[in-house]
Write a protein that holds these residues in place. Sequence first.
Motif, mmCIF file in Angstrom:
data_model
loop_
_atom_site.group_PDB
_atom_site.id
_atom_site.type_symbol
_atom_site.label_atom_id
_atom_site.label_comp_id
_atom_site.label_asym_id
_atom_site.label_seq_id
_atom_site.Cartn_x
_atom_site.Cartn_y
_atom_site.Cartn_z
ATOM 1 N N ASP A 94 2.794 8.289 -4.834
ATOM 2 C CA ASP A 94 1.881 7.627 -5.764
ATOM 3 C C ASP A 94 2.637 6.861 -6.841
ATOM 4 O OD1 ASP A 94 -0.319 8.564 -4.405
ATOM 5 O OD2 ASP A 94 -0.622 10.298 -5.712
ATOM 6 N N ASP A 95 3.729 7.425 -7.344
ATOM 7 C CA ASP A 95 4.499 6.749 -8.391
ATOM 8 C C ASP A 95 5.108 5.448 -7.871
ATOM 9 O OD1 ASP A 95 3.912 8.641 -10.284
ATOM 10 O OD2 ASP A 95 5.786 9.749 -10.058
ATOM 11 N N TYR A 96 5.591 5.457 -6.642
ATOM 12 C CA TYR A 96 6.124 4.227 -6.053
ATOM 13 C C TYR A 96 5.026 3.179 -5.915
ATOM 14 C CZ TYR A 96 10.850 5.730 -4.731
ATOM 15 O OH TYR A 96 12.171 6.118 -4.748
ATOM 16 N N LEU A 97 3.901 3.596 -5.359
ATOM 17 C CA LEU A 97 2.819 2.640 -5.131
ATOM 18 C C LEU A 97 2.267 2.088 -6.442
ATOM 19 C CD1 LEU A 97 0.888 4.424 -2.230
ATOM 20 C CD2 LEU A 97 2.655 2.659 -2.077
ATOM 21 N N LYS A 98 2.148 2.951 -7.448
ATOM 22 C CA LYS A 98 1.673 2.489 -8.765
ATOM 23 C C LYS A 98 2.632 1.463 -9.357
ATOM 24 C CE LYS A 98 1.309 6.199 -11.184
ATOM 25 N NZ LYS A 98 1.085 7.021 -12.389
ATOM 26 N N THR A 99 3.925 1.725 -9.239
ATOM 27 C CA THR A 99 4.917 0.820 -9.821
ATOM 28 C C THR A 99 4.865 -0.547 -9.154
ATOM 29 O OG1 THR A 99 6.369 2.681 -10.364
ATOM 30 C CG2 THR A 99 7.370 0.503 -10.299
ATOM 31 N N ILE A 100 4.735 -0.561 -7.841
ATOM 32 C CA ILE A 100 4.630 -1.834 -7.120
ATOM 33 C C ILE A 100 3.350 -2.567 -7.526
ATOM 34 C CG2 ILE A 100 4.457 -2.893 -4.836
ATOM 35 C CD1 ILE A 100 6.005 -0.390 -3.776
ATOM 36 N N TYR A 101 2.258 -1.834 -7.632
ATOM 37 C CA TYR A 101 0.968 -2.408 -8.035
ATOM 38 C C TYR A 101 1.064 -2.983 -9.449
ATOM 39 C CZ TYR A 101 -4.155 -2.468 -8.787
ATOM 40 O OH TYR A 101 -5.458 -2.826 -9.059
ATOM 41 N N ALA A 120 -2.939 2.838 -4.147
ATOM 42 C CA ALA A 120 -2.457 2.603 -5.507
ATOM 43 C C ALA A 120 -3.630 2.423 -6.468
ATOM 44 C CB ALA A 120 -1.557 1.376 -5.538
ATOM 45 N N ALA A 121 -4.632 1.656 -6.051
ATOM 46 C CA ALA A 121 -5.792 1.423 -6.910
ATOM 47 C C ALA A 121 -6.525 2.725 -7.205
ATOM 48 C CB ALA A 121 -6.734 0.418 -6.246
ATOM 49 N N SER A 122 -6.560 3.622 -6.239
ATOM 50 C CA SER A 122 -7.241 4.899 -6.430
ATOM 51 C C SER A 122 -6.557 5.749 -7.494
ATOM 52 C CB SER A 122 -7.288 5.665 -5.104
ATOM 53 O OG SER A 122 -7.865 6.947 -5.282
ATOM 54 N N HIS A 152 8.187 -4.631 3.995
ATOM 55 C CA HIS A 152 9.506 -4.898 3.414
ATOM 56 C C HIS A 152 10.463 -5.323 4.506
ATOM 57 C CE1 HIS A 152 13.180 -4.561 1.134
ATOM 58 N NE2 HIS A 152 13.633 -3.595 1.911
ATOM 59 N N ARG A 153 11.225 -6.375 4.203
ATOM 60 C CA ARG A 153 12.315 -6.795 5.074
ATOM 61 C C ARG A 153 13.626 -6.541 4.355
ATOM 62 N NH1 ARG A 153 9.669 -12.515 5.958
ATOM 63 N NH2 ARG A 153 10.752 -12.723 3.984
ATOM 64 N N PRO A 154 14.705 -6.259 5.064
ATOM 65 C CA PRO A 154 15.996 -6.016 4.409
ATOM 66 C C PRO A 154 16.344 -7.126 3.425
ATOM 67 C CG PRO A 154 16.153 -5.509 6.737
ATOM 68 C CD PRO A 154 14.791 -6.128 6.529
ATOM 69 N N TYR A 155 16.719 -6.722 2.211
ATOM 70 C CA TYR A 155 17.117 -7.627 1.119
ATOM 71 C C TYR A 155 15.946 -8.456 0.567
ATOM 72 C CZ TYR A 155 21.538 -6.461 3.352
ATOM 73 O OH TYR A 155 22.576 -5.775 3.920
ATOM 74 N N GLY A 156 14.739 -8.158 1.009
ATOM 75 C CA GLY A 156 13.580 -8.888 0.515
ATOM 76 C C GLY A 156 12.758 -8.053 -0.447
ATOM 77 N N PRO A 157 11.700 -8.639 -1.019
ATOM 78 C CA PRO A 157 10.831 -7.900 -1.945
ATOM 79 C C PRO A 157 9.975 -6.872 -1.207
ATOM 80 C CG PRO A 157 9.946 -10.075 -1.546
ATOM 81 C CD PRO A 157 11.279 -10.045 -0.864
ATOM 82 N N VAL A 158 9.339 -6.027 -1.988
ATOM 83 C CA VAL A 158 8.460 -4.992 -1.458
ATOM 84 C C VAL A 158 7.032 -5.346 -1.857
ATOM 85 C CG1 VAL A 158 7.953 -2.525 -1.395
ATOM 86 C CG2 VAL A 158 10.306 -3.296 -1.774
ATOM 87 N N ALA A 159 6.119 -5.292 -0.899
ATOM 88 C CA ALA A 159 4.711 -5.606 -1.174
ATOM 89 C C ALA A 159 3.824 -4.516 -0.587
ATOM 90 C CB ALA A 159 4.342 -6.955 -0.575
ATOM 91 N N LEU A 160 2.711 -4.265 -1.248
ATOM 92 C CA LEU A 160 1.752 -3.295 -0.745
ATOM 93 C C LEU A 160 0.970 -3.876 0.424
ATOM 94 C CD1 LEU A 160 0.245 -2.022 -4.129
ATOM 95 C CD2 LEU A 160 1.889 -0.799 -2.680
ATOM 96 N N THR A 161 0.750 -3.068 1.450
ATOM 97 C CA THR A 161 -0.215 -3.429 2.478
ATOM 98 C C THR A 161 -1.606 -3.157 1.916
ATOM 99 O OG1 THR A 161 -0.212 -1.196 3.395
ATOM 100 C CG2 THR A 161 1.415 -2.753 4.287
ATOM 101 N N GLU A 162 -2.640 -3.484 2.671
ATOM 102 C CA GLU A 162 -3.985 -3.208 2.196
ATOM 103 C C GLU A 162 -4.190 -1.705 2.007
ATOM 104 O OE1 GLU A 162 -7.940 -3.880 0.904
ATOM 105 O OE2 GLU A 162 -6.053 -4.996 0.881
ATOM 106 N N ALA A 163 -3.659 -0.901 2.928
ATOM 107 C CA ALA A 163 -3.767 0.550 2.778
ATOM 108 C C ALA A 163 -3.023 1.025 1.532
ATOM 109 C CB ALA A 163 -3.219 1.250 4.020
#
Length: 212
Positions: free
Chosen positions: A7-14, A71-73, A55-66
């Motif tokens: 949850d902490d990872y997902l919140k931070t990305i969000y 994260a929103a929850s 996520h791709r190697p050396y690229g940014p991290v993005a949330l999927t819809e799931a």
Amino acid sequence: MPSPAVDDYLKTIYHHTEWQPAPITPSQLAATLGLAPSTVTEMVRKLAAQGLVSHRPYGPVALTEAGRLRAASIIRRHRLIETWLVREFGYAWDEVHDEAEVLEHTISDRLLAGIAERLGDPRFDPHGDAIPDAAGDVHREPFVLLADATLGHTGRILRVSDRDPSLLRALEERGVDVGHALTVSGRDTVRVDDGGSVVLPPGAAAAIWVTA
């Protein structure tokens, strides 16, 4: 399965893309969470395997819809708790973040639903951050960071970052709060609610968002 670490990872990305468009990089994620880059790389790999991030190697991290919905929850839980503590228990806006960090992982869905109903399903928390609705959706007005606003710009304060409690206290002492009207009158000065000039504390312009 519920996991505070996930949850902490997902919140931070969000959080990273709530008020600006650039996606978060693994190094930024590591710095924000205070973890070693290798630890973050391993967790991002696990989150991708669970379908929560892309996520791709050396690229940014993005949330999927799931990932976004999860994260929103948890963010909904956090911000409803902050609002509850301020309205019902007299907490100041600089005191609620750490309490909510603990409570968001412990209260039941039934209690959360009761809190939301008692508060009238608020759309924003005490700092102006949007509270996702039960479907994970949020509704915001067009905004601009105060540091990027032009001289003479007038807008309503939409959000103040809760990252620095001492900054929140300094702004409150100056009458700078969510919902107040603000006009940029100088590099570090504003007029609030058509009153006199207010000198902002250091870092404030990078922590305040106003209507565009």
